[in-house]
Design a protein around this motif. Structure first.
Motif, PDB file in Angstrom:
ATOM      1  N   GLY A 116      29.540  25.363  52.895  1.00 28.79           N
ATOM      2  CA  GLY A 116      30.611  24.370  52.853  1.00 28.79           C
ATOM      3  C   GLY A 116      30.845  23.833  51.452  1.00 28.79           C
ATOM      4  N   ILE A 117      29.758  23.556  50.734  1.00 34.07           N
ATOM      5  CA  ILE A 117      29.904  23.055  49.367  1.00 34.07           C
ATOM      6  C   ILE A 117      30.497  24.122  48.462  1.00 34.07           C
ATOM      7  CG2 ILE A 117      28.601  22.301  47.332  1.00 34.07           C
ATOM      8  CD1 ILE A 117      26.806  20.745  49.262  1.00 34.07           C
ATOM      9  N   SER A 118      30.056  25.353  48.625  1.00 37.11           N
ATOM     10  CA  SER A 118      30.621  26.413  47.790  1.00 37.11           C
ATOM     11  C   SER A 118      32.083  26.663  48.162  1.00 37.11           C
ATOM     12  CB  SER A 118      29.802  27.693  47.890  1.00 37.11           C
ATOM     13  OG  SER A 118      29.826  28.198  49.186  1.00 37.11           O
ATOM     14  N   PHE A 119      32.428  26.558  49.444  1.00 36.43           N
ATOM     15  CA  PHE A 119      33.815  26.745  49.863  1.00 36.43           C
ATOM     16  C   PHE A 119      34.697  25.613  49.349  1.00 36.43           C
ATOM     17  CE2 PHE A 119      37.081  26.851  53.380  1.00 36.43           C
ATOM     18  CZ  PHE A 119      37.732  27.954  52.882  1.00 36.43           C
ATOM     19  N   LEU A 120      34.198  24.381  49.400  1.00 39.32           N
ATOM     20  CA  LEU A 120      34.965  23.247  48.888  1.00 39.32           C
ATOM     21  C   LEU A 120      35.159  23.360  47.383  1.00 39.32           C
ATOM     22  CD1 LEU A 120      36.303  20.491  49.347  1.00 39.32           C
ATOM     23  CD2 LEU A 120      34.072  19.455  48.988  1.00 39.32           C
ATOM     24  N   THR A 121      34.124  23.730  46.661  1.00 38.14           N
ATOM     25  CA  THR A 121      34.230  23.881  45.214  1.00 38.14           C
ATOM     26  C   THR A 121      35.209  24.995  44.847  1.00 38.14           C
ATOM     27  OG1 THR A 121      31.945  23.168  44.991  1.00 38.14           O
ATOM     28  CG2 THR A 121      32.917  24.279  43.108  1.00 38.14           C
ATOM     29  N   GLY A 122      35.102  26.110  45.529  1.00 36.88           N
ATOM     30  CA  GLY A 122      36.023  27.212  45.274  1.00 36.88           C
ATOM     31  C   GLY A 122      37.454  26.863  45.633  1.00 36.88           C
ATOM     32  N   SER A 123      37.646  26.182  46.755  1.00 34.67           N
ATOM     33  CA  SER A 123      38.993  25.789  47.169  1.00 34.67           C
ATOM     34  C   SER A 123      39.614  24.818  46.183  1.00 34.67           C
ATOM     35  CB  SER A 123      38.955  25.145  48.553  1.00 34.67           C
ATOM     36  OG  SER A 123      38.617  26.086  49.520  1.00 34.67           O
ATOM     37  N   ALA A 124      38.809  23.880  45.688  1.00 33.36           N
ATOM     38  CA  ALA A 124      39.337  22.910  44.723  1.00 33.36           C
ATOM     39  C   ALA A 124      39.691  23.589  43.404  1.00 33.36           C
ATOM     40  CB  ALA A 124      38.321  21.802  44.491  1.00 33.36           C
ATOM     41  N   SER A 125      38.854  24.503  42.928  1.00 34.03           N
ATOM     42  CA  SER A 125      39.143  25.137  41.634  1.00 34.03           C
ATOM     43  C   SER A 125      40.313  26.108  41.738  1.00 34.03           C
ATOM     44  CB  SER A 125      37.901  25.836  41.094  1.00 34.03           C
ATOM     45  OG  SER A 125      37.435  26.784  42.012  1.00 34.03           O
ATOM     46  N   VAL A 126      40.357  26.917  42.779  1.00 36.48           N
ATOM     47  CA  VAL A 126      41.496  27.833  42.948  1.00 36.48           C
ATOM     48  C   VAL A 126      42.761  27.039  43.249  1.00 36.48           C
ATOM     49  CG1 VAL A 126      42.436  29.691  44.384  1.00 36.48           C
ATOM     50  CG2 VAL A 126      40.071  29.781  43.637  1.00 36.48           C
ATOM     51  N   GLY A 127      42.641  25.975  44.036  1.00 37.97           N
ATOM     52  CA  GLY A 127      43.791  25.121  44.333  1.00 37.97           C
ATOM     53  C   GLY A 127      44.351  24.458  43.095  1.00 37.97           C
ATOM     54  N   LEU A 128      43.481  24.076  42.175  1.00 39.47           N
ATOM     55  CA  LEU A 128      43.937  23.479  40.928  1.00 39.47           C
ATOM     56  C   LEU A 128      44.730  24.487  40.106  1.00 39.47           C
ATOM     57  CD1 LEU A 128      43.627  20.727  39.549  1.00 39.47           C
ATOM     58  CD2 LEU A 128      41.705  21.677  38.302  1.00 39.47           C
ATOM     59  N   ILE A 129      44.270  25.712  40.048  1.00 42.20           N
ATOM     60  CA  ILE A 129      44.986  26.750  39.300  1.00 42.20           C
ATOM     61  C   ILE A 129      46.330  27.065  39.957  1.00 42.20           C
ATOM     62  CG2 ILE A 129      44.905  29.186  38.616  1.00 42.20           C
ATOM     63  CD1 ILE A 129      41.816  28.781  38.355  1.00 42.20           C
ATOM     64  N   VAL A 130      46.335  27.215  41.282  1.00 42.07           N
ATOM     65  CA  VAL A 130      47.581  27.511  41.998  1.00 42.07           C
ATOM     66  C   VAL A 130      48.562  26.348  41.870  1.00 42.07           C
ATOM     67  CG1 VAL A 130      48.562  27.934  44.296  1.00 42.07           C
ATOM     68  CG2 VAL A 130      46.520  29.140  43.577  1.00 42.07           C
ATOM     69  N   ALA A 131      48.068  25.114  41.917  1.00 40.07           N
ATOM     70  CA  ALA A 131      48.942  23.950  41.764  1.00 40.07           C
ATOM     71  C   ALA A 131      49.536  23.897  40.362  1.00 40.07           C
ATOM     72  CB  ALA A 131      48.164  22.673  42.056  1.00 40.07           C
ATOM     73  N   PHE A 132      48.747  24.225  39.356  1.00 38.62           N
ATOM     74  CA  PHE A 132      49.248  24.232  37.983  1.00 38.62           C
ATOM     75  C   PHE A 132      50.344  25.279  37.813  1.00 38.62           C
ATOM     76  CE2 PHE A 132      48.977  25.529  33.487  1.00 38.62           C
ATOM     77  CZ  PHE A 132      49.226  24.298  32.892  1.00 38.62           C
ATOM     78  N   VAL A 133      50.118  26.463  38.357  1.00 41.61           N
ATOM     79  CA  VAL A 133      51.126  27.530  38.271  1.00 41.61           C
ATOM     80  C   VAL A 133      52.381  27.142  39.049  1.00 41.61           C
ATOM     81  CG1 VAL A 133      51.609  29.922  38.947  1.00 41.61           C
ATOM     82  CG2 VAL A 133      49.469  29.367  37.819  1.00 41.61           C
ATOM     83  N   SER A 134      52.202  26.561  40.231  1.00 40.76           N
ATOM     84  CA  SER A 134      53.361  26.169  41.032  1.00 40.76           C
ATOM     85  C   SER A 134      54.140  25.042  40.365  1.00 40.76           C
ATOM     86  CB  SER A 134      52.938  25.755  42.433  1.00 40.76           C
ATOM     87  OG  SER A 134      52.295  24.506  42.414  1.00 40.76           O
ATOM     88  N   TYR A 135      53.449  24.163  39.616  1.00 40.57           N
ATOM     89  CA  TYR A 135      54.149  23.113  38.884  1.00 40.57           C
ATOM     90  C   TYR A 135      55.159  23.733  37.931  1.00 40.57           C
ATOM     91  CZ  TYR A 135      55.109  19.417  35.536  1.00 40.57           C
ATOM     92  OH  TYR A 135      55.747  18.527  34.723  1.00 40.57           O
ATOM     93  N   TRP A 136      54.724  24.701  37.159  1.00 40.75           N
ATOM     94  CA  TRP A 136      55.621  25.307  36.171  1.00 40.75           C
ATOM     95  C   TRP A 136      56.712  26.132  36.827  1.00 40.75           C
ATOM     96  CZ3 TRP A 136      56.069  23.045  31.882  1.00 40.75           C
ATOM     97  CH2 TRP A 136      54.989  22.367  31.339  1.00 40.75           C
ATOM     98  N   ILE A 137      56.425  26.792  37.932  1.00 42.18           N
ATOM     99  CA  ILE A 137      57.459  27.563  38.629  1.00 42.18           C
ATOM    100  C   ILE A 137      58.533  26.634  39.189  1.00 42.18           C
ATOM    101  CG2 ILE A 137      57.903  29.002  40.662  1.00 42.18           C
ATOM    102  CD1 ILE A 137      55.196  30.340  40.115  1.00 42.18           C
ATOM    103  N   VAL A 138      58.108  25.557  39.851  1.00 45.27           N
ATOM    104  CA  VAL A 138      59.069  24.608  40.420  1.00 45.27           C
ATOM    105  C   VAL A 138      59.843  23.900  39.312  1.00 45.27           C
ATOM    106  CG1 VAL A 138      59.280  22.479  41.769  1.00 45.27           C
ATOM    107  CG2 VAL A 138      57.800  24.304  42.557  1.00 45.27           C
ATOM    108  N   TYR A 139      59.163  23.526  38.253  1.00 41.07           N
ATOM    109  CA  TYR A 139      59.837  22.856  37.128  1.00 41.07           C
ATOM    110  C   TYR A 139      60.903  23.774  36.527  1.00 41.07           C
ATOM    111  CZ  TYR A 139      60.483  20.263  32.800  1.00 41.07           C
ATOM    112  OH  TYR A 139      61.039  19.558  31.755  1.00 41.07           O
ATOM    113  N   TRP A 140      60.541  25.028  36.269  1.00 37.95           N
ATOM    114  CA  TRP A 140      61.482  25.972  35.683  1.00 37.95           C
ATOM    115  C   TRP A 140      62.660  26.216  36.629  1.00 37.95           C
ATOM    116  CZ3 TRP A 140      62.728  30.901  37.508  1.00 37.95           C
ATOM    117  CH2 TRP A 140      63.569  31.625  36.675  1.00 37.95           C
ATOM    118  N   GLY A 141      62.387  26.360  37.912  1.00 35.86           N
ATOM    119  CA  GLY A 141      63.450  26.573  38.885  1.00 35.86           C
ATOM    120  C   GLY A 141      64.399  25.390  38.977  1.00 35.86           C
TER     121      GLY A 141
END
Length: 158
Positions: A116-141
């Motif tokens: 659970g801890i490894s899944f939460l840590t992985g989800s938070a780190s991958v989610g942060l990267i995906v959120a950062f990428v989606s920020y720029w995609i939505v902003y550009w759009g």
């Protein structure tokens, strides 16, 4: 009733398009909702209750955050195994197969805590990267949409 609802939806859309700082607010709100969706599964659904207060603290738009949250539900299954593997690498635990087996070791409290801890840590780190990428995609759009709209408006006036 349907007309009133559609009129309200159009009004909210126009408010969003005409607001100052619109692209950054919309992109930030979408990325925030997407990030919260990524940490929802490891927290057994309790992260949803963070959506409103965190959106309020970041001065974002709840409706856009909720859309990002729902979009995250669609794309999250793609990232499930990646989340666990990244978390296992970050926590430095030995990676077990991500298949569910009906043995008592997998259902023990220590195993649940470790996975659970490894899944939460992985989800938070991958989610942060995906959120950062989606920020720029939505902003550009959003910005490109506003530019095209302004060009069409200028051409119709000429």
């Amino acid at each position: 009733m349907w007309n009133r609802w559609m009129r309200s939806l159009k009004y909210q859309y126009l408010k969003l398009m005409r607001s100052s700082g619109g692209p950054s607010v919309v992109a930030r709100s979408f990325a925030l909702g997407l990030f919260i969706e990524f940490i929802t599964l490891p927290t057994l659904g309790l992260a949803f209750f963070l959506l409103f207060p965190v959106t309020r603290l970041s001065k974002g738009l709840f409706s856009v955050s909720f859309i990002g949250f729902l979009f995250g539900k669609v794309i999250l299954p793609i990232f499930l195994t990646l989340n666990y593997k990244v978390g296992a690498i970050l926590i430095k635990t030995k990676q077990a197969a991500v298949t569910i087996q009906a043995n008592t070791d997998w259902f023990s409290w220590a195993s649940f805590k470790q996975k659970g801890i490894s899944f939460l840590t992985g989800s938070a780190s991958v989610g942060l990267i995906v959120a950062f990428v989606s920020y720029w995609i939505v902003y550009w759009g959003f910005v490109s949409y506003q530019k095209k709209r302004a060009q069409r408006k200028n051409m119709s006036l000429a």
